[in-house]
Design an enzyme around this catalytic site. Sequence first.
Site, PDB file in Angstrom:
ATOM      1  N   ALA A 199      -3.447   7.750  -5.245  1.00 36.63           N
ATOM      2  CA  ALA A 199      -2.069   7.247  -5.317  1.00 36.63           C
ATOM      3  C   ALA A 199      -2.182   5.792  -5.768  1.00 36.63           C
ATOM      4  O   ALA A 199      -2.457   4.896  -4.965  1.00 36.63           O
ATOM      5  CB  ALA A 199      -1.403   7.350  -3.958  1.00 36.63           C
ATOM      6  N   GLY A 205       0.827  -1.212   0.000  1.00 34.53           N
ATOM      7  CA  GLY A 205       0.000   0.000   0.000  1.00 34.53           C
ATOM      8  C   GLY A 205       0.847   1.241   0.000  1.00 34.53           C
ATOM      9  O   GLY A 205       2.052   1.184  -0.238  1.00 34.53           O
ATOM     10  N   ASN A 206       0.217   2.362   0.241  1.00 33.84           N
ATOM     11  CA  ASN A 206       0.963   3.618   0.360  1.00 33.84           C
ATOM     12  C   ASN A 206       0.273   4.516   1.373  1.00 33.84           C
ATOM     13  O   ASN A 206      -0.776   4.162   1.910  1.00 33.84           O
ATOM     14  CB  ASN A 206       1.116   4.290  -1.015  1.00 33.84           C
ATOM     15  CG  ASN A 206      -0.227   4.625  -1.626  1.00 33.84           C
ATOM     16  OD1 ASN A 206      -0.951   5.474  -1.119  1.00 33.84           O
ATOM     17  ND2 ASN A 206      -0.578   3.947  -2.709  1.00 33.84           N
ATOM     18  N   ARG A 207       0.837   5.683   1.621  1.00 32.98           N
ATOM     19  CA  ARG A 207       0.375   6.519   2.731  1.00 32.98           C
ATOM     20  C   ARG A 207      -0.783   7.451   2.381  1.00 32.98           C
ATOM     21  O   ARG A 207      -1.184   8.260   3.200  1.00 32.98           O
ATOM     22  CB  ARG A 207       1.532   7.372   3.244  1.00 32.98           C
ATOM     23  CG  ARG A 207       2.635   6.581   3.893  1.00 32.98           C
ATOM     24  CD  ARG A 207       3.655   7.510   4.503  1.00 32.98           C
ATOM     25  NE  ARG A 207       4.848   6.801   4.902  1.00 32.98           N
ATOM     26  CZ  ARG A 207       4.961   6.105   6.029  1.00 32.98           C
ATOM     27  NH1 ARG A 207       3.940   6.054   6.861  1.00 32.98           N
ATOM     28  NH2 ARG A 207       6.075   5.469   6.309  1.00 32.98           N
ATOM     29  N   SER A 208      -1.320   7.355   1.187  1.00 36.22           N
ATOM     30  CA  SER A 208      -2.397   8.282   0.821  1.00 36.22           C
ATOM     31  C   SER A 208      -3.626   8.055   1.707  1.00 36.22           C
ATOM     32  O   SER A 208      -4.062   6.920   1.904  1.00 36.22           O
ATOM     33  CB  SER A 208      -2.782   8.070  -0.642  1.00 36.22           C
ATOM     34  OG  SER A 208      -3.944   8.801  -0.920  1.00 36.22           O
TER      35      SER A 208
END
Length: 401
Positions: free
Chosen positions: A271, A205-208
């Site tokens: 993102a 995943g990512n931090r968005s």
Amino acid sequence: MLQGRRIILGVSGGIAAYKAIEVCRRLVDLGAHVTPILTDAAHNMVGPTTFTALASEPVKTSLWHDSDPIPHTRMGQNADAIVVCPATARIISDLRTGRSADLLSATLIATAAPVVVCPAMHTEMWEHPAVAENIEVLADRGVIIVPPEEGRLAGGDIGKGRLAEVATVVDAVVALFADGPLGGRTVLISAGGTREPIDPVRFLGNRSSGKQGHALAEVAAAMGAEVTLVTTAGLASSSTITRIDVETAAEMHEAVAGRARAADVVIMAAAVADFRPVGASTQKIKKANGPPTVTLEQTVDILGELGAGKPDGQVLVGFAAETENLRDNALGKLKRKGADLLVANDVSAPGVGFAHDTNAVTIFGADGSVREVSMNDKTAIAMAVLDAAVERLPDIESKNQ
Ligand code: CTP
């Protein structure tokens, strides 16, 4: 969304008056200046102190006891909208006949502002021909009626007459001011970070957080657009927004690709993962087998694909979260992906980007324009981005030809 709007919240004496407290709070949260007027009967249902604490002005109740000798005309003239929530059969009848029996009914006939009426009463009363006829006449006169819903009523009865959901009431108020620069336009927005499964419990995943994308959707709706939001974020969105919840880049691609051609504005604020694990394991990967090798494959560049097939007149907006060489990276992406605007932020700066409520961006245009938007809340950033999109839209007349 309601910044600076002067709204009178008329509360009449129904059991549902307690829900008007939440309506009051939400209208204030959206920036409205809310003045509550309680009828005498409403005082039997809820305490004025709560409204006074949450609203922008103390509760008004009487034509006679305030220092202002003509409070109803002053309030009626100054209001941008009046919301009657809940509206009893009595206040509906007064509004229909123009009977000024108290401060609320007098204010209602002293205004030229739009009026939203949210009836709440027992099914028998709601279905009575007198009430039904009054509602019909009011609707014909342009009063916005937020109809009651089916459900549990005071005393345990079940039927039609329960006050509409708070969110529905608030949306009806927001919609009053939605005849804005995006009226008649469709806007497609993606939001949040995608999650690419490794196995049933793990993902890349990512931090968005999705906050900027959701703010864009709310502002676009308030500017009058018909909005579709494709999101991975578990954040709330207004009921006027068509929402499609997705998780992976592939799901986002499918949801966006099928809808993009019909949109006047497409904003890829999400993102999207650039890589996903090849063939996610259907069973949880066990530690005992040692560290797994996760092979990655590239996902579709959704923005790039949209840019390559962009219909005439559409405004395509991309986002770029950068940690270095903001300008060069942003301009490279703008060109490579065929976007009209690229909104870039330096996520390494304090208070900017992921999970924050604030952001600071530079909006690069394919026409060479550069606009810096200094640190502000994500709603203000959304307004700047949508203003830039509106400036680039062809006239609505040429769209309809
Ligand atoms: N984007 C997309 N599909 C992808 C990856 C990104 O549509 N598979 C969109 C994003 O929604 C964003 C823009 O492309 O609007 C820029 O995303 P970013 O990840 O910064 O671009 P990349 O081309 O992946 O560049 P980088 O090498 O910096 O990750």
